[in-house]
Structure formats: C-alpha cells, structure tokens
Scaffold this active site. Structure first.
Site, PDB file in Angstrom:
ATOM      1  CG  ASP A 140      56.190  17.382  90.041  1.00 15.27           C
ATOM      2  OD1 ASP A 140      56.862  16.372  90.330  1.00 15.27           O
ATOM      3  OD2 ASP A 140      55.376  17.898  90.819  1.00 15.27           O
ATOM      4  N   GLY A 166      53.884  10.998  98.048  1.00 18.47           N
ATOM      5  CA  GLY A 166      52.988  10.145  97.258  1.00 18.47           C
ATOM      6  C   GLY A 166      53.735   8.933  96.731  1.00 18.47           C
ATOM      7  CG  ASP A 207      57.730  18.933  94.810  1.00 19.11           C
ATOM      8  OD1 ASP A 207      57.040  18.013  95.300  1.00 19.11           O
ATOM      9  OD2 ASP A 207      57.247  20.024  94.470  1.00 19.11           O
ATOM     10  CG  ASP A 222      52.645  14.315  90.465  1.00 20.65           C
ATOM     11  OD1 ASP A 222      51.746  13.531  90.126  1.00 20.65           O
ATOM     12  OD2 ASP A 222      52.722  14.829  91.600  1.00 20.65           O
ATOM     13  NE  ARG A 251      50.759  13.214 100.811  1.00 17.97           N
ATOM     14  CZ  ARG A 251      51.349  13.292  99.623  1.00 17.97           C
ATOM     15  NH1 ARG A 251      52.459  13.963  99.471  1.00 17.97           N
ATOM     16  NH2 ARG A 251      50.810  12.707  98.570  1.00 17.97           N
TER      17      ARG A 251
HETATM   18  P1  ATP Z   1      54.377  13.770  95.604  1.00 14.59           P
HETATM   19  O1  ATP Z   1      54.806  14.951  94.762  1.00 14.59           O
HETATM   20  O2  ATP Z   1      54.345  12.511  94.835  1.00 14.59           O
HETATM   21  O3  ATP Z   1      53.151  13.998  96.415  1.00 14.59           O
HETATM   22  P2  ATP Z   1      56.215  14.658  97.645  1.00 14.59           P
HETATM   23  O4  ATP Z   1      57.501  14.083  98.106  1.00 14.59           O
HETATM   24  O5  ATP Z   1      56.296  15.998  96.966  1.00 14.59           O
HETATM   25  O6  ATP Z   1      55.544  13.558  96.719  1.00 14.59           O
HETATM   26  P3  ATP Z   1      55.055  15.907 100.002  1.00 14.59           P
HETATM   27  O7  ATP Z   1      53.883  15.535 100.830  1.00 14.59           O
HETATM   28  O8  ATP Z   1      55.101  17.268  99.415  1.00 14.59           O
HETATM   29  O9  ATP Z   1      55.198  14.769  98.887  1.00 14.59           O
HETATM   30  O10 ATP Z   1      56.370  15.751 100.903  1.00 14.59           O
HETATM   31  C1  ATP Z   1      56.621  14.547 101.633  1.00 14.59           C
HETATM   32  C2  ATP Z   1      57.143  14.857 103.006  1.00 14.59           C
HETATM   33  O11 ATP Z   1      58.402  15.555 102.914  1.00 14.59           O
HETATM   34  C3  ATP Z   1      56.265  15.794 103.828  1.00 14.59           C
HETATM   35  O12 ATP Z   1      55.201  15.118 104.440  1.00 14.59           O
HETATM   36  C4  ATP Z   1      57.266  16.322 104.851  1.00 14.59           C
HETATM   37  O13 ATP Z   1      57.483  15.400 105.880  1.00 14.59           O
HETATM   38  C5  ATP Z   1      58.539  16.424 104.008  1.00 14.59           C
HETATM   39  N1  ATP Z   1      58.671  17.823 103.562  1.00 14.59           N
HETATM   40  C6  ATP Z   1      58.075  18.407 102.500  1.00 14.59           C
HETATM   41  N2  ATP Z   1      58.393  19.710 102.426  1.00 14.59           N
HETATM   42  C7  ATP Z   1      59.196  19.965 103.477  1.00 14.59           C
HETATM   43  C8  ATP Z   1      59.852  21.127 103.997  1.00 14.59           C
HETATM   44  N3  ATP Z   1      59.740  22.307 103.384  1.00 14.59           N
HETATM   45  N4  ATP Z   1      60.591  20.985 105.110  1.00 14.59           N
HETATM   46  C9  ATP Z   1      60.719  19.808 105.734  1.00 14.59           C
HETATM   47  N5  ATP Z   1      60.132  18.677 105.313  1.00 14.59           N
HETATM   48  C10 ATP Z   1      59.382  18.745 104.209  1.00 14.59           C
END
Ligand code: ATP
Length: 323
Positions: A130, A11, A103, A128, A72
C-alpha cells in the site's frame, strides 16, 4: 555520510532480511561503517544499536522475518521519545538512516528528518503493497504466494465436500493481496475494500455458479473490507444459501512468514543498495522504489499518502474470470 544505521519497523515482511543485507553490503562496498538498530524505533530509544560486520549478514538473505527484529513504538510518536532516539544515534556518530517498513515507519522517518535533519531513505517493506512510489513492496509477492498455496489446499477439501469457503487474507485497508489471490486461485468472488460488492450481488453470483455445477466455491475477503471480515459475510450469506455447507478460514499471520520468493529477494536486494546509494547522492527524506523496472526515489511525504489503488484492469479481470 560515514555511518549509516539500518532498522526494520512496523509489521514484518518476508524479504526484510534481504534488504538489510543489501544495504549493509552496499555500505561496505562504499567504505562506510554500518550499524543495526534492533527492534525498530523502540530500539533506537533504548539504545539497542550495534555495529554490523560481514558475519552478521551471512545467510540471512534467504530467511523470512527480520534478524534486526521489528517493533511498534508508541514512545517514538512523542517528541521526548524522538529526542532520546536522536541522542542515541549521536552517541554512535550515526549520520544517516535506512528505514525498512510500511507507511507508519516511513512517516516516523519523515518526521525525524524534519525535526533533527537526520537523512533517511525509506525502503518499502510491507506485505500490504500500500505504498506509492513502487510497483511492489517487499514481502507482497511472498505473501501472495503463501495465500495462493493455502487456498489451493482449501480448494481440495472444498471440492471433496461441495463446500463454500470464505477465506480472509491480510492487506489492512488495501485489497492488493486479495485481488492477486483471487485471480491466482480462481476464486468465485473477491471482496476488496476499494470496491463495495452488495451482498445480494454476491449471493446471485454464487447461485449462478451452483446452477453451472461448479463443484467448489472460494470467496476471498480482504481483512479491511467494507462489508466486514470473512466471518461476518459468511454469517450474512448463511441464511440465504441454506443448502451450502459454509466454512470460514482466516489465513492470518502465516502470510507474514516464510522464505522470501525470488521476486522479493531481488526487489529487496535492489532497494537495499538503492537506499544507501540514494543517501550518498544526497537524496534525503525519500523512499526507494521500483517502477517499470527502474529504481526511483519518491518523497516519503508522497509515498505515504495512500494513493496507490488496485488497478481497474485487475478488478475487471478478476470479475471476468469468476463469472
Ligand atoms: P505495516 O503497514 O506493515 O504494519 P508500518 O510501518 O505502517 O508497517 P506502524 O505500526 O504503522 O507500521 O508504524 C511503525 C512505527 O513507526 C510505529 O510503531 C511508530 O513508532 C512509528 N510511527 C508511525 N507513525 C508515526 C508518526 N506519525 N510519528 C512518529 N512515529 C510514527
């Protein structure tokens, strides 16, 4: 380390541009070659990697969003996807990463480090708030400001019509934006995922406020709340408070946009520099954060545990101020 690539993932959050710019500027300061990976991990897999020059980062500090774009990537969650990403980094001779995101993005960086040994420093970029290992994440302050400004406007119409508004704010499973918006906008109540407030208690509080002749009532609802979103709660309340004209507003994605606040610009600038300096000092697989005004590096594995909680004091203060 000679070549560092920067990416934004997950995000988007106001201040990501300021973090990219700071990391790139720091790289130039330390005579490194700096690269940008466009569209997060998806761009790494598709080889959307470009060398960055000074002109690429001019006038981006003050802009919302991320000029590197975010995405994503389902493919990065697979071993094949990460192999493609690794091969592309090697093609460009990139030997370290600065990953700006939430995260999930940091989890990806952690896994990538474990599998391929690509040194990475994470920068907490999410509205967030978080992530552990930092008092605030980049974008959180701007999102709170946006929410509070929007709620001020809602209050005007709420007061004119003696309406009861349920305003839903973002934050995923965390109530940080909600509790700040609640305190900062004198909400009648704030419902956050971390604390369950029975509907009966909320109704009692609203009835008490009616008796006390409060002319406007705004209830803040965190999107990830256990009792449901703003619309669901409003629906449950409606029957019990028939004399109220009840409205629901979901602030939604407007909380992700806008020019970053002063706090977010400064936080992002410090963390962008700290990320590059961390890499140069051999701090790998960590997230740069600021705790009590000091730069700290926390293992990514710890930062992503979701251990950060809304402070009990904040919750107590919100309650005192809304009673
Ligand atoms: P926000 O919390 O603001 O939404 P975020 O970084 O947590 O941001 P996510 O969509 O959870 O957003 O993660 C972003 C990208 O990171 C995912 O689309 C994926 O490509 C990668 N990612 C997340 N979790 C994993 C995982 N367990 N293994 C490999 N890649 C991951």
């Amino acid at each position: 380390i000679k070549r560092i690539a920067v990416l934004t993932s997950g995000g988007d959050a106001p201040g990501m541009n300021a973090a990219i710019r700071a990391a790139v500027r720091a790289g130039f300061y330390y005579n490194l070659e700096m690269f940008g990976v466009y569209r997060g991990y998806e761009g790494m897999i598709q080889n959307e990697i470009k060398k960055l020059e000074s002109k690429n980062i001019a006038h981006v500090l003050e802009r919302g969003g991320t000029f590197l774009k975010s995405a994503r990537s389902a493919e990065f969650r697979t071993e094949e996807g990460r192999k493609k990403a690794y091969d592309n980094l090697k093609k460009h001779g990139i030997d370290a990463l600065v990953v700006i995101g939430g995260d999930g993005s940091l989890t990806g960086a952690h896994l990538f480090y474990k599998e391929y040994g690509i040194p990475a420093v994470g920068v907490p970029g999410t509205i967030d708030n978080d992530l552990s290992g930092t008092d605030m994440t980049i974008g959180f302050d701007t999102a709170c400001n946006t929410a509070i400004q929007a709620i001020d406007k809602i209050r005007d119409t709420a007061t004119s019509h003696d309406r009861l508004f349920f305003v839903e704010v973002m934050g995923r499973d965390a109530g940080f934006i909600a509790i700040n918006a609640g305190i900062g906008s004198a909400a009648a109540a704030t419902l956050i995922p971390e604390k369950k407030m029975p509907i009966e208690r909320l109704i009692e509080r609203l009835k008490a406020r009616t008796k006390a002749m409060k002319t406007s009532n705004i209830v803040i609802v965190a999107e990830g709340g256990k009792s449901g979103g703003a619309a669901e709660i409003a629906e449950k309340i409606k029957k019990q408070l028939p004399y109220y004209d009840i409205k629901v507003t979901i602030l939604g994605h407007l909380q992700r946009g806008g020019a970053p606040s002063s706090l977010d610009r400064v936080l992002a600038s410090k963390l962008g520099v700290a990320a590059v300096e961390g890499l140069l000092h051999g701090k790998y697989d960590v997230m740069a954060g600021i705790i009590n005004n000091k730069i700290v590096y926390t293992p990514i594995a710890k930062a992503i545990l979701g251990e950060k909680e809304v402070d009990e004091d904040d919750f107590r203060i919100a309650k005192i101020l809304s009673t």
